[in-house]
Design an enzyme around this catalytic site. Structure first.
Site, PDB file in Angstrom:
ATOM      1  N   ASP A 113       0.893  -1.158   0.000  1.00 31.46           N
ATOM      2  CA  ASP A 113       0.000   0.000   0.000  1.00 31.46           C
ATOM      3  C   ASP A 113       0.941   1.221   0.000  1.00 31.46           C
ATOM      4  OD1 ASP A 113      -2.357   1.592   0.545  1.00 31.46           O
ATOM      5  OD2 ASP A 113      -1.611   1.753   2.599  1.00 31.46           O
ATOM      6  N   LEU A 114       0.443   2.391  -0.331  1.00 30.22           N
ATOM      7  CA  LEU A 114       1.323   3.572  -0.395  1.00 30.22           C
ATOM      8  C   LEU A 114       1.214   4.432   0.872  1.00 30.22           C
ATOM      9  CD1 LEU A 114       3.261   5.372  -2.017  1.00 30.22           C
ATOM     10  CD2 LEU A 114       1.266   6.429  -3.092  1.00 30.22           C
ATOM     11  N   ASP A 115       0.042   5.063   1.043  1.00 29.88           N
ATOM     12  CA  ASP A 115      -0.116   5.984   2.168  1.00 29.88           C
ATOM     13  C   ASP A 115      -0.163   5.212   3.487  1.00 29.88           C
ATOM     14  OD1 ASP A 115      -0.683   8.112   3.807  1.00 29.88           O
ATOM     15  OD2 ASP A 115      -2.825   8.090   3.373  1.00 29.88           O
ATOM     16  N   THR A 154       1.253  10.314   3.889  1.00 27.93           N
ATOM     17  CA  THR A 154       0.553  11.411   3.219  1.00 27.93           C
ATOM     18  C   THR A 154      -0.777  11.729   3.917  1.00 27.93           C
ATOM     19  OG1 THR A 154      -0.118   9.741   1.635  1.00 27.93           O
ATOM     20  CG2 THR A 154       1.535  11.304   0.881  1.00 27.93           C
ATOM     21  N   LYS A 195      -8.541   6.910   5.992  1.00 31.46           N
ATOM     22  CA  LYS A 195      -7.335   6.223   5.523  1.00 31.46           C
ATOM     23  C   LYS A 195      -7.701   5.047   4.625  1.00 31.46           C
ATOM     24  CE  LYS A 195      -3.941   7.462   8.974  1.00 31.46           C
ATOM     25  NZ  LYS A 195      -3.092   7.005  10.077  1.00 31.46           N
ATOM     26  N   VAL A 231      -9.435   5.032   2.075  1.00 28.76           N
ATOM     27  CA  VAL A 231     -10.753   5.236   1.455  1.00 28.76           C
ATOM     28  C   VAL A 231     -10.570   6.113   0.208  1.00 28.76           C
ATOM     29  CG1 VAL A 231     -13.027   6.282   1.867  1.00 28.76           C
ATOM     30  CG2 VAL A 231     -11.877   5.045   3.702  1.00 28.76           C
ATOM     31  N   SER A 266      -2.623   0.593  -4.227  1.00 27.06           N
ATOM     32  CA  SER A 266      -3.068   1.789  -3.498  1.00 27.06           C
ATOM     33  C   SER A 266      -4.381   2.321  -4.038  1.00 27.06           C
ATOM     34  CB  SER A 266      -1.987   2.872  -3.635  1.00 27.06           C
ATOM     35  OG  SER A 266      -2.487   4.137  -3.276  1.00 27.06           O
ATOM     36  N   ALA A 267      -5.167   2.953  -3.170  1.00 31.84           N
ATOM     37  CA  ALA A 267      -6.425   3.583  -3.590  1.00 31.84           C
ATOM     38  C   ALA A 267      -6.162   4.920  -4.274  1.00 31.84           C
ATOM     39  CB  ALA A 267      -7.314   3.810  -2.373  1.00 31.84           C
ATOM     40  N   ASN A 321      -3.013   9.451  -7.245  1.00 35.18           N
ATOM     41  CA  ASN A 321      -1.772  10.230  -7.354  1.00 35.18           C
ATOM     42  C   ASN A 321      -0.532   9.391  -7.079  1.00 35.18           C
ATOM     43  OD1 ASN A 321      -3.096  12.858  -7.770  1.00 35.18           O
ATOM     44  ND2 ASN A 321      -3.844  12.578  -5.683  1.00 35.18           N
ATOM     45  N   LYS A 352     -11.142  -0.796  -1.635  1.00 32.34           N
ATOM     46  CA  LYS A 352     -10.890  -1.684  -0.517  1.00 32.34           C
ATOM     47  C   LYS A 352     -12.055  -1.515   0.458  1.00 32.34           C
ATOM     48  CE  LYS A 352      -5.965  -0.527  -0.976  1.00 32.34           C
ATOM     49  NZ  LYS A 352      -4.815   0.174  -0.389  1.00 32.34           N
ATOM     50  N   GLU A 390      -0.116  -3.321   4.619  1.00 25.12           N
ATOM     51  CA  GLU A 390      -1.232  -2.364   4.696  1.00 25.12           C
ATOM     52  C   GLU A 390      -1.293  -1.673   6.051  1.00 25.12           C
ATOM     53  OE1 GLU A 390      -3.798  -0.653   3.903  1.00 25.12           O
ATOM     54  OE2 GLU A 390      -4.120  -1.187   1.844  1.00 25.12           O
ATOM     55  N   ASP A 391      -1.685  -0.402   6.046  1.00 20.15           N
ATOM     56  CA  ASP A 391      -1.846   0.305   7.330  1.00 20.15           C
ATOM     57  C   ASP A 391      -3.312   0.518   7.691  1.00 20.15           C
ATOM     58  OD1 ASP A 391      -2.180   2.274   5.219  1.00 20.15           O
ATOM     59  OD2 ASP A 391      -2.271   3.744   6.846  1.00 20.15           O
TER      60      ASP A 391
END
Ligand code: B16
Ligand code: MG
Length: 218
Positions: free
Chosen positions: A8-10, A16, A44, A46, A113-114, A117, A144, A168-169
């Site tokens: 996952d990214l953020d 971010t 988060k 979402v 990632s959702a 960007n 997700k 994942e966070d």
């Protein structure tokens, strides 16, 4: 042995969430509503559309489709202004070395990632070239906890879902990984990530040996 690794990214590679918070807070102010840090936690992982719908629900406000689209565009513009200031110093502890170790073993790495960007953020922190595939808000329709984003990521790196590990966070992200039949590794606190197969507070505590030797669920 586990063969594919999806990040996952953020909240996993970069933080971010604080930029999303500042940008959504401004949107809230336009609606006469103050977005709290606790509410931001619920955003988060979402998607952008779902985030604005949640904020409108909390604010108890109904708006036209036109205003909805304008608020989303303005929020993204503000958010991207923060993103433009990002540098490799924003990479979260341990995650870059962890990815480099997997890459040194010739193992494939994907992003799940959702965010729409995601490529720009990876570029800003100098990690875009580390990813063999990117599945993000531009490549999927279902958010997700639907497993779509992780299944698309696994397919792109030609790896069976059962042989994939997801980092994942967010609670919804952990559910998405579980729904995909993948091993879920929660990054953060066990209090919010009780459905993850394993939880670590950050990547400095995870070894590649531990991850590679995990057993598929089915
Ligand atoms: P964007 P992740 C998610 O990223 C964020 O956690 C979430 O807060 C955000 O609304 C979503 O991306 C969409 O982001 O507005 O950039 O398309 O955790 O799935 O990497
Ligand atoms: Mg996240």
């Amino acid at each position: 042995m586990m063969k594919g690794f999806i990040f996952d990214l953020d909240g996993v590679i970069v933080d971010t969430a604080r930029y999303h918070y500042l940008a959504w807070k401004k949107t809230g102010e336009e609606l006469g509503f103050e977005l709290s840090i606790e509410q931001n936690e619920k955003l988060k992982g979402v998607s952008r559309v779902d985030s604005l719908n949640k904020i409108l629900g909390w604010a108890g406000v109904e708006i036209s489709e036109e205003k909805f689209n304008r608020l989303m565009d303005e929020k993204n513009e503000d958010y991207l202004n923060y993103v433009e200031q990002m540098t490799p110093a924003d990479i979260l502890p341990g995650v870059k070395d962890f990815i480099l170790e997997l890459k040194a073993k010739g193992l494939p790495i994907a992003l799940g990632s959702a965010s729409k960007n995601a490529p720009r953020i990876l570029e800003k922190i100098g990690m875009l070239e580390y990813f063999d595939a990117i599945a993000d808000g531009n490549s999927v329709k279902k958010a997700k906890p639907d497993p779509e984003v992780f299944l698309v990521a696994a397919k792109s790196i030609v790896t069976a879902p059962e042989a994939c590990v997801v980092f994942e966070d967010a609670e919804a992200g952990v559910e998405a990984a579980n729904n995909a039949g993948m091993i879920s590794i929660g990054i953060g606190s066990p209090d919010n990530l009780s459905h993850a197969d394993h939880v670590f507070s950050d990547f400095t505590l995870i070894t590649t040996d531990f991850i590679l030797n995990l057993q598929p669920k089915h």
